[in-house]
Design an enzyme around this catalytic site. Structure first.
Site, short mmCIF file in Angstrom:
data_model
loop_
_atom_site.label_atom_id
_atom_site.label_comp_id
_atom_site.label_asym_id
_atom_site.label_seq_id
_atom_site.Cartn_x
_atom_site.Cartn_y
_atom_site.Cartn_z
CD GLN A 17 -1.02 -0.81 3.61
OE1 GLN A 17 -2.25 -0.75 3.59
NE2 GLN A 17 -0.38 -1.46 4.57
CG ASP A 89 0.05 -4.44 10.11
OD1 ASP A 89 -0.82 -3.68 10.57
OD2 ASP A 89 0.45 -4.36 8.93
CG ASP A 121 -2.70 -13.49 5.77
OD1 ASP A 121 -3.47 -14.27 6.37
OD2 ASP A 121 -3.10 -12.67 4.90
CG ASP A 138 -7.12 -1.59 14.24
OD1 ASP A 138 -8.06 -0.98 13.70
OD2 ASP A 138 -6.14 -1.01 14.76
#
Length: 222
Positions: A17, A89, A121, A138
């Site tokens: 990302q 994460d 993952d 989250d």
């Protein structure tokens, strides 16, 4: 962030990302992932909303946090006395940038002796672990990168969580904006068919400029 007039402090593209650390008056530094605001230094109430259901049901022993690479929820779990807190994460760059440029969010949570950071993952980790007192979600409930509709994805996530909690264990999650009633209903319906003491609550998160929905439930004892 540019449209909001936020000043960019750091920008990086990871394998997963686009990461931006920005700054805004009254909010402090903020984290954006792919253009979506995640959290700001002003948003301690977000982390409190995630951990409070575990505290209320005495489930802050062995805690698993799925996502949350900024460290804020991890910090809240440790402050509430978690004996073991594991944060999973997938994006190490998010964790690194937050530790460096957003230190007020996670503070020294990642250095705590009873904290563990796993880069990987979240669902794969969930599948190979069990016996959790509390699991905090989250992540998003939108089925990115998987070939299923949203209700099916939500059902799959909750079924996995249910298997990995101890009896009486607590699941807590961030859901959506108050302006997404359809998603809110989908999540509540799925929670209510699997968990007891299901609650959702609206919380004013300062940087969001709107109320955010948080939900939780307790795994039945039988």
């Amino acid at each position: 962030y540019l449209a909001r007039g936020h000043q960019v402090i750091k920008e990086k593209q990871s394998a997963y990302q686009h990461i931006v650390i920005a700054e805004a008056p009254g909010l402090g530094r903020l984290l954006y992932l792919d253009g979506d605001l995640q959290i700001a230094e002003s948003d301690e109430i977000y982390n409190r909303a995630m951990i409070e259901p575990l505290v209320e049901h005495n489930a802050v022993g062995k805690v698993l946090i799925l996502g949350g690479g900024d460290g804020g929820v991890l910090k809240a779990a440790l402050q509430e006395g978690a004996k073991q807190a594991v944060l999973v994460d997938i994006d190490e760059k998010v964790v690194d940038l937050c530790r460096r440029y957003l230190p007020k969010v996670g503070e020294d949570a990642f250095e705590a002796a009873n904290a563990e950071l796993v880069i990987g993952d979240a669902f794969a980790y969930l599948d190979q672990s069990s016996g959790w007192d509390g699991i905090i979600y989250d992540l998003t409930m939108e089925p990115y990168g998987v070939d299923m509709d949203r209700p099916a994805f939500i059902a799959q996530v909750l079924d996995k969580v249910l298997q990995r909690l101890r009896l009486g264990g607590v699941f807590s999650m961030q859901c959506c904006s108050e302006h997404q009633p359809k998603l809110r209903r989908e999540i509540l319906r799925a929670l209510s068919s699997r968990f007891e003491h299901v609650e959702d609550r609206l919380v004013d998160v300062p940087s969001y400029g709107e109320r955010w929905v948080f939900a939780s439930g307790v795994k039945p004892l039988s």
